[in-house]
Design a protein around this motif. Sequence first.
Motif, PDB file in Angstrom:
ATOM      1  N   LEU A  37      12.176  30.530   7.603  1.00 52.21           N
ATOM      2  CA  LEU A  37      11.070  30.089   6.753  1.00 52.21           C
ATOM      3  C   LEU A  37      11.616  29.709   5.385  1.00 52.21           C
ATOM      4  CD1 LEU A  37       8.448  32.883   7.552  1.00 52.21           C
ATOM      5  CD2 LEU A  37       8.480  30.560   8.462  1.00 52.21           C
ATOM      6  N   GLY A  38      10.853  28.880   4.697  1.00 52.59           N
ATOM      7  CA  GLY A  38      11.277  28.503   3.352  1.00 52.59           C
ATOM      8  C   GLY A  38      10.472  27.335   2.860  1.00 52.59           C
ATOM      9  N   GLU A 164      10.616  22.090  12.435  1.00 49.68           N
ATOM     10  CA  GLU A 164       9.206  21.834  12.142  1.00 49.68           C
ATOM     11  C   GLU A 164       8.453  21.194  13.309  1.00 49.68           C
ATOM     12  OE1 GLU A 164       7.882  22.501   9.089  1.00 49.68           O
ATOM     13  OE2 GLU A 164       9.479  22.317   7.598  1.00 49.68           O
ATOM     14  N   PRO A 165       8.416  21.854  14.464  1.00 51.56           N
ATOM     15  CA  PRO A 165       7.752  21.217  15.616  1.00 51.56           C
ATOM     16  C   PRO A 165       6.252  21.023  15.429  1.00 51.56           C
ATOM     17  CG  PRO A 165       8.347  23.485  16.136  1.00 51.56           C
ATOM     18  CD  PRO A 165       8.977  23.166  14.813  1.00 51.56           C
ATOM     19  N   SER A 166       5.640  21.771  14.516  1.00 50.62           N
ATOM     20  CA  SER A 166       4.181  21.636  14.365  1.00 50.62           C
ATOM     21  C   SER A 166       3.797  20.615  13.298  1.00 50.62           C
ATOM     22  CB  SER A 166       3.564  22.989  14.011  1.00 50.62           C
ATOM     23  OG  SER A 166       3.911  23.339  12.691  1.00 50.62           O
ATOM     24  N   LEU A 167       4.805  19.992  12.695  1.00 48.78           N
ATOM     25  CA  LEU A 167       4.535  19.086  11.567  1.00 48.78           C
ATOM     26  C   LEU A 167       3.645  17.912  12.000  1.00 48.78           C
ATOM     27  CD1 LEU A 167       5.543  18.882   8.561  1.00 48.78           C
ATOM     28  CD2 LEU A 167       7.095  17.112   9.382  1.00 48.78           C
ATOM     29  N   GLY A 168       2.572  17.709  11.290  1.00 51.08           N
ATOM     30  CA  GLY A 168       1.690  16.566  11.540  1.00 51.08           C
ATOM     31  C   GLY A 168       0.778  16.741  12.741  1.00 51.08           C
ATOM     32  N   LEU A 169       0.720  17.945  13.306  1.00 54.40           N
ATOM     33  CA  LEU A 169      -0.121  18.141  14.489  1.00 54.40           C
ATOM     34  C   LEU A 169      -1.399  18.890  14.124  1.00 54.40           C
ATOM     35  CD1 LEU A 169       2.533  19.205  17.153  1.00 54.40           C
ATOM     36  CD2 LEU A 169       1.713  16.908  16.591  1.00 54.40           C
ATOM     37  N   ALA A 170      -2.444  18.634  14.884  1.00 55.04           N
ATOM     38  CA  ALA A 170      -3.685  19.382  14.691  1.00 55.04           C
ATOM     39  C   ALA A 170      -3.403  20.858  14.996  1.00 55.04           C
ATOM     40  CB  ALA A 170      -4.750  18.845  15.639  1.00 55.04           C
ATOM     41  N   PRO A 171      -4.090  21.783  14.335  1.00 54.81           N
ATOM     42  CA  PRO A 171      -3.792  23.207  14.524  1.00 54.81           C
ATOM     43  C   PRO A 171      -3.812  23.644  15.986  1.00 54.81           C
ATOM     44  CG  PRO A 171      -5.301  22.913  12.690  1.00 54.81           C
ATOM     45  CD  PRO A 171      -5.117  21.557  13.304  1.00 54.81           C
ATOM     46  N   ILE A 191      16.100  30.807  20.835  1.00 54.26           N
ATOM     47  CA  ILE A 191      15.454  29.755  20.038  1.00 54.26           C
ATOM     48  C   ILE A 191      15.654  30.033  18.554  1.00 54.26           C
ATOM     49  CG2 ILE A 191      13.235  28.695  19.411  1.00 54.26           C
ATOM     50  CD1 ILE A 191      12.279  29.153  22.256  1.00 54.26           C
ATOM     51  N   LEU A 192      16.027  28.988  17.828  1.00 53.47           N
ATOM     52  CA  LEU A 192      16.096  29.062  16.363  1.00 53.47           C
ATOM     53  C   LEU A 192      15.059  28.070  15.837  1.00 53.47           C
ATOM     54  CD1 LEU A 192      17.500  30.159  13.830  1.00 53.47           C
ATOM     55  CD2 LEU A 192      19.192  28.339  14.054  1.00 53.47           C
ATOM     56  N   LEU A 193      14.050  28.610  15.203  1.00 51.93           N
ATOM     57  CA  LEU A 193      12.881  27.798  14.853  1.00 51.93           C
ATOM     58  C   LEU A 193      12.732  27.687  13.337  1.00 51.93           C
ATOM     59  CD1 LEU A 193      10.137  26.480  15.746  1.00 51.93           C
ATOM     60  CD2 LEU A 193       9.154  28.771  15.701  1.00 51.93           C
ATOM     61  N   VAL A 194      12.747  26.447  12.863  1.00 55.14           N
ATOM     62  CA  VAL A 194      12.440  26.198  11.457  1.00 55.14           C
ATOM     63  C   VAL A 194      10.989  25.762  11.402  1.00 55.14           C
ATOM     64  CG1 VAL A 194      12.754  24.510   9.621  1.00 55.14           C
ATOM     65  CG2 VAL A 194      14.731  25.633  10.599  1.00 55.14           C
ATOM     66  N   GLU A 195      10.193  26.440  10.613  1.00 54.33           N
ATOM     67  CA  GLU A 195       8.751  26.164  10.665  1.00 54.33           C
ATOM     68  C   GLU A 195       8.105  26.438   9.303  1.00 54.33           C
ATOM     69  OE1 GLU A 195       6.804  24.845  13.384  1.00 54.33           O
ATOM     70  OE2 GLU A 195       5.582  24.759  11.585  1.00 54.33           O
ATOM     71  N   GLN A 196       7.208  25.526   8.933  1.00 54.93           N
ATOM     72  CA  GLN A 196       6.466  25.742   7.674  1.00 54.93           C
ATOM     73  C   GLN A 196       5.204  26.562   7.920  1.00 54.93           C
ATOM     74  OE1 GLN A 196       6.324  24.156   4.351  1.00 54.93           O
ATOM     75  NE2 GLN A 196       8.036  22.733   4.411  1.00 54.93           N
ATOM     76  N   ALA A 198       3.910  29.367   8.685  1.00 56.32           N
ATOM     77  CA  ALA A 198       4.446  30.719   8.799  1.00 56.32           C
ATOM     78  C   ALA A 198       3.664  31.619   9.757  1.00 56.32           C
ATOM     79  CB  ALA A 198       4.538  31.344   7.415  1.00 56.32           C
ATOM     80  N   PRO A 199       2.331  31.640   9.708  1.00 56.01           N
ATOM     81  CA  PRO A 199       1.614  32.578  10.588  1.00 56.01           C
ATOM     82  C   PRO A 199       1.932  32.357  12.061  1.00 56.01           C
ATOM     83  CG  PRO A 199       0.126  31.631   8.942  1.00 56.01           C
ATOM     84  CD  PRO A 199       1.406  30.896   8.838  1.00 56.01           C
ATOM     85  N   LEU A 200       1.978  31.076  12.480  1.00 56.00           N
ATOM     86  CA  LEU A 200       2.276  30.779  13.887  1.00 56.00           C
ATOM     87  C   LEU A 200       3.691  31.215  14.246  1.00 56.00           C
ATOM     88  CD1 LEU A 200       0.754  27.193  14.300  1.00 56.00           C
ATOM     89  CD2 LEU A 200       0.009  29.262  15.462  1.00 56.00           C
ATOM     90  N   ALA A 201       4.628  30.879  13.373  1.00 58.37           N
ATOM     91  CA  ALA A 201       6.026  31.196  13.654  1.00 58.37           C
ATOM     92  C   ALA A 201       6.252  32.701  13.661  1.00 58.37           C
ATOM     93  CB  ALA A 201       6.920  30.529  12.608  1.00 58.37           C
TER      94      ALA A 201
END
Lengths: 237, 299
Positions: A37-38, A164-171, A191-196, A198-201
């Motif tokens: 996260l960051g 950022e796999p969720s970037l630009g997607l509907a919730p 899996i190494l996941l970079v994600e904005q 935060a709650p989902l990740a």
Amino acid sequence: MTTPLLEIRDLSARYGHVEALKPTSLTVAEGELVTILGPNGAGKSTLLRAVTRLTPGPGAILFKGRDVSALPTHKLSELGIILVQEGRGLFGDMSVRENLVLGAYNAGGDTAEIAARMEKVFSLFPRLKERLDQKAALMSGGEQQMLAIGRAMMAGPKLLMLDEPSLGLAPRVAGEILETLGELNRQGLGILLVEQKAPLALRLARRVYVLSLGRIVAELPSHEIKSHHDLARYYLH
Amino acid sequence: MIDVVQLAQNLINGVGLGLIYGLIGIGFCVIYNASGIVNFGQGVFVMLGGMICATFLAHAGLPIWLAALVTVPVVALIGVAMEVAIVRPMWKRGASIFAIILATLACQMLIEQVTLLGLGDQPRTFDSFTPGGPLMVGGVALPYQFFWVLGCGALMVAGLWAFFTRTRSGRALRACSQNAEAAALLGVPVRRMMMLSFALSAGLGAVAGILITPSQITAYNIGTPFGVNGFIAAIIGGFGSAAGAVTGGILLGVFQALAIALLGASFKNVAALSVLLVVLLVFPQGILAQIKTLRSSRR
């Protein structure tokens, strides 16, 4: 102590004179899902680019104990290190089928193996089977992300990294995508996941690294982050 | 008064020459698609195809089919050498695309001078692949070599289509053109693909050179005019597509032929550049791209 799936030691990267990633170390164990996260500009994407040698820099990258830092990007795929880039990195003028087949480039021309991998992808994302002949660029954002992950799965990953796999997607769609990643992890995929988001990740990961201004400022179990307020404290570190 | 038969004859000649331009144009597209580089040395492969084949025929006594079969891989290897010795080192050192493009032009001049020193300045030619002819249709002469150009051109376009859509390497080349980083992440060796694109492109140029030499002669300095016309063909077609380059080439060849028939031979190049200007003004993305846009907007 077991050998980590991925271990990086003092890995750094720079764009010209700017050191976007300061010497950083982290590990991902076999079958573990780790989240980074960051805030924007923290160096999260640069970290993944450095690991895949798209933006090479000094430092050691060990995959299952083997130093792979001298290998070029395309050789890492053969080992099972696969990155789904931010923006998905699809071949927009190509069909879904062609994108998937290219995902299995490291399988050589083994058509039976490619077909078997494709069936596994269809079991994860049945919608892709309905869109096989559609151009990737003409799909919806959610479908494109499914294709990007499906294509990465075609490569037979041992370590899947996602930017950022969720970037630009509907919730709702973002939730579905991340649930699928959780399912893949439960099947044993590291899996190494970079994600904005935060709650989902945090719901998926057991361990979290917090990156700020190009360096890791915290490593902690995900349950220790209860709110955005907790995160902001680290961002301002 | 325009002689209709003469006009038809010129048109036939224009189609034949246009197909050659199209093949050269495809060569431009193959390298551009794989790397984003416009290889201004493309014309030199046409020259080398004709000159080397003529040399094998004259000095080694090979039959034409064998001379052609040997020539194409030799020129393809010269293309690989250009990529390995000039393009790749510059690419690795972070040279701009413009610098690399200029280097390909310099490379063309260098190869021309080496050819001049090695093979002399005498123009060369060789017999048509099939002796006899021409076939007369309503007063219009159709040389047998025209059918070779037509057949080989169609075969090359079909072969390239199959290569780019049906083979692992072809798909990988297309992937590199769209997103080289994503391709590398999937295991595609991008640098090797660039080498392959130079080999393919040089081979195509060689085929064009071998096909055209019986009717146009060849010499150490024919690379530039053929290269320029091939480049124009590729741009008219929308730079990037093989079918577009062939369409552009035929259009260019026909307009040049019409200009020769109606205005005189000295207007040939004026016609080529005028066609380019008009096409770019009306269809800035090339003819084929415009047709595709129209089709998709009607859906």
